[in-house]
Design an enzyme around this catalytic site. Structure first.
Site, PDB file in Angstrom:
ATOM      1  N   SER A  65      -5.599  -6.759  11.161  1.00 48.28           N
ATOM      2  CA  SER A  65      -6.659  -5.794  11.456  1.00 48.28           C
ATOM      3  C   SER A  65      -7.731  -5.773  10.371  1.00 48.28           C
ATOM      4  O   SER A  65      -8.901  -5.511  10.650  1.00 48.28           O
ATOM      5  CB  SER A  65      -6.065  -4.391  11.616  1.00 48.28           C
ATOM      6  OG  SER A  65      -5.289  -4.346  12.784  1.00 48.28           O
ATOM      7  N   PHE A  66      -7.320  -6.033   9.128  1.00 40.53           N
ATOM      8  CA  PHE A  66      -8.301  -6.033   8.041  1.00 40.53           C
ATOM      9  C   PHE A  66      -9.427  -7.037   8.325  1.00 40.53           C
ATOM     10  O   PHE A  66     -10.582  -6.810   7.950  1.00 40.53           O
ATOM     11  CB  PHE A  66      -7.609  -6.377   6.715  1.00 40.53           C
ATOM     12  CG  PHE A  66      -8.489  -6.173   5.510  1.00 40.53           C
ATOM     13  CD1 PHE A  66      -8.638  -4.909   4.954  1.00 40.53           C
ATOM     14  CD2 PHE A  66      -9.161  -7.238   4.933  1.00 40.53           C
ATOM     15  CE1 PHE A  66      -9.463  -4.714   3.850  1.00 40.53           C
ATOM     16  CE2 PHE A  66      -9.972  -7.061   3.825  1.00 40.53           C
ATOM     17  CZ  PHE A  66     -10.125  -5.790   3.286  1.00 40.53           C
ATOM     18  N   HIS A  96      -0.176   0.702   2.283  1.00 43.02           N
ATOM     19  CA  HIS A  96      -0.946  -0.353   2.932  1.00 43.02           C
ATOM     20  C   HIS A  96      -1.633   0.163   4.205  1.00 43.02           C
ATOM     21  O   HIS A  96      -2.803  -0.145   4.471  1.00 43.02           O
ATOM     22  CB  HIS A  96      -0.002  -1.508   3.304  1.00 43.02           C
ATOM     23  CG  HIS A  96      -0.626  -2.839   3.114  1.00 43.02           C
ATOM     24  ND1 HIS A  96      -0.397  -3.617   2.003  1.00 43.02           N
ATOM     25  CD2 HIS A  96      -1.491  -3.534   3.886  1.00 43.02           C
ATOM     26  CE1 HIS A  96      -1.092  -4.735   2.117  1.00 43.02           C
ATOM     27  NE2 HIS A  96      -1.761  -4.715   3.246  1.00 43.02           N
TER      28      HIS A  96
HETATM   29  C1  DLZ Z   1      -0.413  -6.803   5.428  1.00 43.72           C
HETATM   30  C2  DLZ Z   1      -0.422  -6.010   6.692  1.00 43.72           C
HETATM   31  C3  DLZ Z   1       0.499  -4.976   6.911  1.00 43.72           C
HETATM   32  C4  DLZ Z   1       1.504  -4.579   5.894  1.00 43.72           C
HETATM   33  N1  DLZ Z   1       0.527  -4.296   8.034  1.00 43.72           N
HETATM   34  C5  DLZ Z   1      -0.384  -4.602   9.013  1.00 43.72           C
HETATM   35  C6  DLZ Z   1      -0.377  -3.886  10.239  1.00 43.72           C
HETATM   36  O1  DLZ Z   1       0.431  -3.005  10.514  1.00 43.72           O
HETATM   37  N2  DLZ Z   1      -1.319  -4.230  11.157  1.00 43.72           N
HETATM   38  C7  DLZ Z   1      -2.255  -5.210  10.938  1.00 43.72           C
HETATM   39  O2  DLZ Z   1      -3.099  -5.450  11.808  1.00 43.72           O
HETATM   40  N3  DLZ Z   1      -2.250  -5.898   9.783  1.00 43.72           N
HETATM   41  C8  DLZ Z   1      -1.354  -5.643   8.829  1.00 43.72           C
HETATM   42  N4  DLZ Z   1      -1.334  -6.330   7.665  1.00 43.72           N
HETATM   43  C9  DLZ Z   1      -2.268  -7.502   7.528  1.00 43.72           C
HETATM   44  C10 DLZ Z   1      -3.690  -7.119   7.068  1.00 43.72           C
HETATM   45  O3  DLZ Z   1      -4.434  -6.555   8.123  1.00 43.72           O
HETATM   46  C11 DLZ Z   1      -4.431  -8.378   6.566  1.00 43.72           C
HETATM   47  O4  DLZ Z   1      -4.368  -9.375   7.555  1.00 43.72           O
HETATM   48  C12 DLZ Z   1      -3.856  -8.929   5.276  1.00 43.72           C
HETATM   49  O5  DLZ Z   1      -3.796  -7.935   4.271  1.00 43.72           O
HETATM   50  C13 DLZ Z   1      -4.708 -10.119   4.758  1.00 43.72           C
HETATM   51  O6  DLZ Z   1      -6.039  -9.671   4.444  1.00 43.72           O
END
Ligand code: DLZ
Length: 176
Positions: A65-66, A96
């Site tokens: 999602s980031f 996080h």
């Molecule tokens: C790292 C991470 C975690 C712990 N949880 C989620 C989540 O619940 N949903 C999601 O979409 N992405 C998660 N990520 C990944 C981060 O969005 C991102 O892809 C990483 O930190 C790399 O930038």
């Protein structure tokens, strides 16, 4: 207000005429893919139901999602009418969750401020997997389908803004 009482069930085909030429981008997160692919399917199905052509839906996957903000920013350079950002963040044992939720919601808000293309927020921010299942085709509906309706509503709104602007130009030129 519970989101189940805030839905778009009263929308009919007549609300969105002439969508054959409109193009929609969808950026989807691979993280929690079982959930995000259901949201994607809900969005695609609803867009097609209301007249968007399958070939006019451009789908891009990002790792998590980031990365949705970057994906939406890049898609906004293409000739699209609206973008839907699909993700699912589930609370874990660390902070996080808060960082990702804040980053993606602020990032998408910034895109809406900076660019003229509407970016629809379809990121589930849930406390557990069951909540996500409920909202991705379960007992609380499919938020992907609701995001599709939001995108179509924004396209309609933009069409109204454009016709108002054209009417105002015509009015000013007739006044001289
Ligand atoms: C790292 C991470 C975690 C712990 N949880 C989620 C989540 O619940 N949903 C999601 O979409 N992405 C998660 N990520 C990944 C981060 O969005 C991102 O892809 C990483 O930190 C790399 O930038």
């Amino acid at each position: 207000m519970k989101s189940s009482s805030q839905n778009f069930t009263k929308i009919t085909l007549e609300d969105f005429p002439n969508l054959k030429k409109n193009k929609i981008g969808i950026v989807v997160s691979e993280w929690n893919k079982d959930i995000t692919s259901n949201l994607l399917a809900g969005a695609q199905e609803k867009l097609i139901e209301f007249g968007i052509k399958n070939e006019n839906i451009k789908i891009s996957w990002v790792p998590g999602s980031f990365e949705l903000v970057y994906g939406c920013k890049e898609l906004s350079k293409q000739n699209l009418d609206a973008i839907i950002a699909i993700g699912c963040v589930i609370k874990g044992e660390t902070d996080h969750y808060d960082f990702i939720c804040n980053a993606v919601s602020n990032g998408i808000m910034q895109l809406n401020i900076s660019y003229s293309i509407p970016v629809i927020f379809c990121v589930l921010t849930d406390h557990n997997k069951n909540q996500s299942l409920d909202r991705s085709g379960g007992k609380l509906g499919n938020k992907g389908a609701e995001a599709a309706i939001a995108a179509l509503k924004m396209i309609s709104l933009i069409k109204i803004f454009i016709s108002l602007a054209l009417a105002s130009i015509e009015f000013s030129s007739n006044s001289f």
